[in-house]
Design a protein around this motif. Structure first.
Motif, PDB file in Angstrom:
ATOM      1  N   SER A 203       0.906  -1.258   0.002  1.00  0.00           N
ATOM      2  CA  SER A 203       0.002   0.038  -0.241  1.00  0.00           C
ATOM      3  C   SER A 203       0.806   1.121   0.096  1.00  0.00           C
ATOM      4  CB  SER A 203      -0.963  -0.090   1.293  1.00  0.00           C
ATOM      5  OG  SER A 203      -1.891  -1.031   1.180  1.00  0.00           O
ATOM      6  N   ASP A 204       0.145   2.478  -0.121  1.00  0.00           N
ATOM      7  CA  ASP A 204       0.756   3.694  -0.130  1.00  0.00           C
ATOM      8  C   ASP A 204       1.799   3.910   1.268  1.00  0.00           C
ATOM      9  OD1 ASP A 204      -0.331   4.316  -2.476  1.00  0.00           O
ATOM     10  OD2 ASP A 204      -1.707   5.633  -1.685  1.00  0.00           O
ATOM     11  N   ILE A 205       2.718   4.569   1.273  1.00  0.00           N
ATOM     12  CA  ILE A 205       3.847   4.732   2.005  1.00  0.00           C
ATOM     13  C   ILE A 205       3.990   6.046   2.612  1.00  0.00           C
ATOM     14  CG2 ILE A 205       6.326   4.547   2.726  1.00  0.00           C
ATOM     15  CD1 ILE A 205       5.221   1.823   2.411  1.00  0.00           C
ATOM     16  N   PHE A 206       4.282   6.384   3.815  1.00  0.00           N
ATOM     17  CA  PHE A 206       4.525   7.756   4.408  1.00  0.00           C
ATOM     18  C   PHE A 206       6.139   7.531   4.705  1.00  0.00           C
ATOM     19  CE2 PHE A 206       0.834   9.891   5.998  1.00  0.00           C
ATOM     20  CZ  PHE A 206       1.183  11.224   5.620  1.00  0.00           C
ATOM     21  N   ALA A 207       6.958   8.466   3.783  1.00  0.00           N
ATOM     22  CA  ALA A 207       8.221   8.344   4.155  1.00  0.00           C
ATOM     23  C   ALA A 207       8.865   9.715   4.615  1.00  0.00           C
ATOM     24  CB  ALA A 207       8.761   7.973   2.822  1.00  0.00           C
ATOM     25  N   VAL A 208      10.050   9.713   5.176  1.00  0.00           N
ATOM     26  CA  VAL A 208      10.526  10.855   5.641  1.00  0.00           C
ATOM     27  C   VAL A 208      12.116  10.794   5.353  1.00  0.00           C
ATOM     28  CG1 VAL A 208      11.415  12.043   7.949  1.00  0.00           C
ATOM     29  CG2 VAL A 208       9.136  10.803   7.751  1.00  0.00           C
ATOM     30  N   ARG A 209      12.673  11.983   4.820  1.00  0.00           N
ATOM     31  CA  ARG A 209      13.985  12.263   4.581  1.00  0.00           C
ATOM     32  C   ARG A 209      14.903  11.873   5.712  1.00  0.00           C
ATOM     33  NH1 ARG A 209      16.512  15.516   0.525  1.00  0.00           N
ATOM     34  NH2 ARG A 209      17.902  16.240   2.226  1.00  0.00           N
ATOM     35  N   ARG A 210      15.963  11.457   5.296  1.00  0.00           N
ATOM     36  CA  ARG A 210      16.964  11.045   6.327  1.00  0.00           C
ATOM     37  C   ARG A 210      17.611  12.081   7.293  1.00  0.00           C
ATOM     38  NH1 ARG A 210      19.192   5.700   5.137  1.00  0.00           N
ATOM     39  NH2 ARG A 210      18.082   4.889   3.456  1.00  0.00           N
ATOM     40  N   ASP A 211      17.456  13.402   6.733  1.00  0.00           N
ATOM     41  CA  ASP A 211      17.935  14.551   7.576  1.00  0.00           C
ATOM     42  C   ASP A 211      16.921  15.143   8.312  1.00  0.00           C
ATOM     43  OD1 ASP A 211      16.740  15.608   5.549  1.00  0.00           O
ATOM     44  OD2 ASP A 211      18.237  16.888   4.786  1.00  0.00           O
ATOM     45  N   VAL A 212      15.869  14.665   8.507  1.00  0.00           N
ATOM     46  CA  VAL A 212      14.693  15.225   9.301  1.00  0.00           C
ATOM     47  C   VAL A 212      15.157  15.149  10.734  1.00  0.00           C
ATOM     48  CG1 VAL A 212      12.383  14.910   9.992  1.00  0.00           C
ATOM     49  CG2 VAL A 212      12.937  15.072   7.666  1.00  0.00           C
ATOM     50  N   PRO A 213      15.207  16.138  11.540  1.00  0.00           N
ATOM     51  CA  PRO A 213      15.605  16.026  13.113  1.00  0.00           C
ATOM     52  C   PRO A 213      14.842  14.818  13.709  1.00  0.00           C
ATOM     53  CG  PRO A 213      15.430  18.275  12.352  1.00  0.00           C
ATOM     54  CD  PRO A 213      14.744  17.358  11.278  1.00  0.00           C
ATOM     55  N   PRO A 214      15.490  13.896  14.526  1.00  0.00           N
ATOM     56  CA  PRO A 214      14.946  12.760  15.235  1.00  0.00           C
ATOM     57  C   PRO A 214      13.622  13.246  16.065  1.00  0.00           C
ATOM     58  CG  PRO A 214      17.212  12.587  15.456  1.00  0.00           C
ATOM     59  CD  PRO A 214      16.876  13.971  14.989  1.00  0.00           C
ATOM     60  N   ARG A 215      13.533  14.313  16.649  1.00  0.00           N
ATOM     61  CA  ARG A 215      12.476  14.899  17.471  1.00  0.00           C
ATOM     62  C   ARG A 215      11.222  14.843  16.319  1.00  0.00           C
ATOM     63  NH1 ARG A 215       9.202  19.189  17.994  1.00  0.00           N
ATOM     64  NH2 ARG A 215      10.567  20.288  16.593  1.00  0.00           N
ATOM     65  N   VAL A 216      11.401  15.395  15.202  1.00  0.00           N
ATOM     66  CA  VAL A 216      10.398  15.572  14.298  1.00  0.00           C
ATOM     67  C   VAL A 216       9.824  14.236  13.879  1.00  0.00           C
ATOM     68  CG1 VAL A 216       9.786  16.645  12.141  1.00  0.00           C
ATOM     69  CG2 VAL A 216      11.065  17.927  13.829  1.00  0.00           C
ATOM     70  N   ARG A 217      11.069  13.439  13.376  1.00  0.00           N
ATOM     71  CA  ARG A 217      10.481  12.200  12.685  1.00  0.00           C
ATOM     72  C   ARG A 217       9.896  11.416  14.224  1.00  0.00           C
ATOM     73  NH1 ARG A 217      13.838   7.620   9.361  1.00  0.00           N
ATOM     74  NH2 ARG A 217      12.741   5.759  10.305  1.00  0.00           N
ATOM     75  N   SER A 218      10.323  11.232  15.125  1.00  0.00           N
ATOM     76  CA  SER A 218       9.459  10.514  16.029  1.00  0.00           C
ATOM     77  C   SER A 218       7.936  11.178  16.327  1.00  0.00           C
ATOM     78  CB  SER A 218      10.332  10.755  17.595  1.00  0.00           C
ATOM     79  OG  SER A 218      11.514  10.187  17.513  1.00  0.00           O
ATOM     80  N   GLY A 219       7.920  12.621  16.459  1.00  0.00           N
ATOM     81  CA  GLY A 219       6.578  13.005  16.379  1.00  0.00           C
ATOM     82  C   GLY A 219       5.759  12.474  15.361  1.00  0.00           C
ATOM     83  N   ILE A 220       6.095  12.500  13.970  1.00  0.00           N
ATOM     84  CA  ILE A 220       5.240  11.919  13.171  1.00  0.00           C
ATOM     85  C   ILE A 220       4.986  10.702  12.977  1.00  0.00           C
ATOM     86  CG2 ILE A 220       5.273  11.501  10.442  1.00  0.00           C
ATOM     87  CD1 ILE A 220       7.104  14.016  10.087  1.00  0.00           C
ATOM     88  N   GLU A 221       5.890   9.597  13.365  1.00  0.00           N
ATOM     89  CA  GLU A 221       5.602   8.379  13.808  1.00  0.00           C
ATOM     90  C   GLU A 221       4.784   7.910  14.947  1.00  0.00           C
ATOM     91  OE1 GLU A 221       9.906   5.977  12.571  1.00  0.00           O
ATOM     92  OE2 GLU A 221       9.668   7.076  14.540  1.00  0.00           O
ATOM     93  N   ALA A 222       4.828   8.781  16.082  1.00  0.00           N
ATOM     94  CA  ALA A 222       3.706   8.735  17.172  1.00  0.00           C
ATOM     95  C   ALA A 222       2.406   8.828  16.661  1.00  0.00           C
ATOM     96  CB  ALA A 222       4.203   9.617  18.344  1.00  0.00           C
ATOM     97  N   ALA A 223       2.397  10.004  16.051  1.00  0.00           N
ATOM     98  CA  ALA A 223       0.991  10.390  15.374  1.00  0.00           C
ATOM     99  C   ALA A 223       0.545   9.377  14.555  1.00  0.00           C
ATOM    100  CB  ALA A 223       1.079  11.663  14.581  1.00  0.00           C
ATOM    101  N   LEU A 224       1.359   8.726  13.567  1.00  0.00           N
ATOM    102  CA  LEU A 224       0.813   7.791  12.569  1.00  0.00           C
ATOM    103  C   LEU A 224       0.448   6.334  13.120  1.00  0.00           C
ATOM    104  CD1 LEU A 224       3.090   8.706   9.496  1.00  0.00           C
ATOM    105  CD2 LEU A 224       0.370   9.241  10.085  1.00  0.00           C
ATOM    106  N   MET A 225       1.533   5.821  13.990  1.00  0.00           N
ATOM    107  CA  MET A 225       1.358   4.668  14.591  1.00  0.00           C
ATOM    108  C   MET A 225       0.837   4.447  15.956  1.00  0.00           C
ATOM    109  SD  MET A 225       2.977   3.566  11.818  1.00  0.00           S
ATOM    110  CE  MET A 225       2.645   1.820  12.358  1.00  0.00           C
ATOM    111  N   LEU A 226       0.860   5.484  16.896  1.00  0.00           N
ATOM    112  CA  LEU A 226       0.388   5.342  17.991  1.00  0.00           C
ATOM    113  C   LEU A 226      -0.737   6.202  18.384  1.00  0.00           C
ATOM    114  CD1 LEU A 226       3.779   5.261  20.056  1.00  0.00           C
ATOM    115  CD2 LEU A 226       2.451   3.478  19.186  1.00  0.00           C
ATOM    116  N   ALA A 227      -1.272   7.050  17.305  1.00  0.00           N
ATOM    117  CA  ALA A 227      -2.542   7.880  17.759  1.00  0.00           C
ATOM    118  C   ALA A 227      -2.323   9.000  18.782  1.00  0.00           C
ATOM    119  CB  ALA A 227      -3.760   6.993  17.681  1.00  0.00           C
TER     120      ALA A 227
END
Length: 263
Positions: A203-227
């Motif tokens: 299925s479709d993918i949400f992807a993040v650039r490697r240089d996105v700060p860890p705090r921002v990436r974690s925030g996106i992951e928490a929203a998508l995966m953990l609601a």
């Protein structure tokens, strides 16, 4: 970071409240401005990731595969639709059609979605070729109709002999041209018959650039995966017409790589 830019695939006139809600809720959750980079076509999405104009993006399977191959971004979530994170591609005909298997394809009229559609063109053609089908002989007339629903209509109306579309299996029953965007139940095996099947396709993918700060990436992951927060999760599901999101596995990575192994 400053402004976080989201890359969106071409979606016609769907720049609507779903998009605005996702952007506003994610901005509040991350504590930074979120902007949208609207892509004119799929190649523009990849260019945006490559040039750093886009920090994270919603990517359909083929585009996601190319982004992973170029190490432009990393997958963080895969959409769950109809209870699954993958689907199949099928060549279908009317139930009464004399075309019952690939060896019956001789000069057939075929409807495809478009040249960048995984299930509506690319994967099916590659699988047919690998199975020994000579595509130039199999198809006498080819047309691109832009959507899975249009493929189904072209087959049902007799405008073409066969068509390429997506297929989902739900409780043992296969449904064709089942679009999450339209929210429909698709067509059943009684309305269309499978001539050939290939896949699976992620299925479709949400992807993040490697240089996105860890705090921002974690925030996106928490929203998508953990609601966390629930508002962003709901907005993301609505935006992508998804039931939810799952963590991409090695199997998803393998499926993505398989989409472009012959490019």
């Amino acid at each position: 970071m400053g402004t976080l830019r989201l890359g969106l695939i071409p979606r016609g006139d769907e720049r609507d409240e779903r998009e605005r809600e996702f952007v506003v809720s994610l901005s509040e959750a991350l504590g930074c401005e979120v902007d949208v980079h609207h892509a004119a076509d799929y190649r523009v999405v990849l260019t945006g990731l490559e040039q750093g104009l886009v920090h994270f993006a919603w990517l359909p399977p083929l585009v996601a595969a190319r982004a992973m191959r170029g190490r432009l971004a990393e997958p963080i979530a895969v959409a769950v639709r109809y209870g699954d994170t993958s689907y199949s591609t099928v060549l279908v005909a009317q139930p009464t059609s004399p075309i019952r298997a690939v060896h019956d394809l001789r000069g057939a009229r075929v409807a495809w979605v478009d040249r960048e559609s995984a299930s509506g063109y690319v994967v099916l053609r590659a699988a047919l070729a690998r199975s020994g089908v000579k595509l130039a002989q199999a198809f006498g007339h080819e047309q691109f109709v832009r959507s899975h629903a249009a493929v189904a209509r072209a087959v049902l109306s007799g405008e073409v002999d066969v068509g390429a579309t997506c297929a989902h299996t739900d409780q043992g029953s296969m449904h064709f041209a089942r679009s999450p965007y339209a929210g429909d139940a698709g067509l059943s095996a009684g309305e269309l018959r499978v001539v050939f099947e290939a896949g699976p396709i992620p299925s479709d993918i949400f992807a993040v650039r490697r240089d996105v700060p860890p705090r921002v990436r974690s925030g996106i992951e928490a929203a998508l995966m953990l609601a966390m927060p629930a508002r962003v999760h709901a907005a993301a599901r609505s935006l992508m017409h998804a039931d939810g999101f799952a963590v991409p596995t090695q199997e998803h990575q393998r499926m993505l790589a398989g989409l472009i192994e012959h490019e």
